[in-house]
Design an enzyme around this catalytic site. Structure first.
Site, short mmCIF file in Angstrom:
data_model
loop_
_atom_site.label_atom_id
_atom_site.label_comp_id
_atom_site.label_asym_id
_atom_site.label_seq_id
_atom_site.Cartn_x
_atom_site.Cartn_y
_atom_site.Cartn_z
N ARG A 89 0.76 -0.94 -0.03
CA ARG A 89 -0.09 -0.14 -0.26
C ARG A 89 1.01 1.37 -0.31
NH1 ARG A 89 -5.52 -0.44 3.09
NH2 ARG A 89 -6.40 -2.37 2.48
N ARG A 128 -22.58 -1.67 1.63
CA ARG A 128 -21.52 -3.22 2.48
C ARG A 128 -22.16 -2.89 3.25
NH1 ARG A 128 -15.77 -4.30 0.92
NH2 ARG A 128 -15.43 -2.82 2.53
#
Length: 193
Positions: A89, A128
């Protein structure tokens, strides 16, 4: 051997498409999110540390993540290749990944970047969150995760583009269309020698 990194902002579908791609390639998905969630569920020290960062929309510290990934990439099932989801990341993590893979005599074949507009992703993640009751998906945390992504992860796109292994995939369509786009890129990959 096929080694692929799947990148993109939160909610772009990395987990969904990583699993499908890995199944077709016959390699495991290596997801830091799954590693973190397993440790959280087991109540380990790492899990408690990871939970604090995840709840704040921040990344888990590199030293913790790097150690987990190093161990996972050394597992027997990852020898034929893997699909990475959620790692690296940062540019620093990309350097550690290079070291890990170099020590194993291999390198990354491709970095696939799933692209979706931010507003569409906020809506997707809020839906979600309702369905899965995810504590890390409030609107404030989602927006903070986008900020962190653009600050820390987006530079990896240029890093891998400079190596000639970067591939953009429009992930704004329905799942089947995006799946076909990901697979179209993946079948063109040359396995590492």
């Amino acid at each position: 051997m096929t080694t692929v990194l799947l990148m993109g902002p939160p909610g772009a579908g990395k987990g969904t498409h990583a699993g499908h791609l890995a199944g077709h390639l016959g390699v495991p998905v290596i997801s830091t999110g799954d590693l973190f969630r397993r440790n959280i569920a087991e109540g380990t020290e790492l899990g408690r540390t990871a939970q604090r960062y995840l709840d704040a929309g921040e990344y888990v510290p590199d030293e913790v993540t790097n150690a987990m990934v190093r161990d996972r990439l050394a597992a027997n099932d990852a020898r034929p290749g893997f699909v990475l989801d959620g790692y690296p990341r940062t540019l620093e993590q990309a350097g550690v990944l290079d070291d890990i893979l170099g020590g194993q005599g291999r390198s990354l074949d491709a970095a696939l970047v799933l692209q979706v507009e931010s507003d569409a992703l906020v809506d997707r993640l809020l839906r979600r969150a309702e369905i899965e009751h995810r504590s890390d998906d409030t609107e404030d945390v989602i927006r903070r995760r986008f900020e962190v992504y653009h600050e820390q992860t987006a530079p990896l796109i240029h890093f891998y583009a400079g190596r000639g292994i970067h591939h953009e995939v429009d992930a704004s369509a329905d799942i089947d269309t995006v799946r076909a786009r990901v697979w179209q890129v993946a079948v063109q990959l040359k396995p590492a020698a």
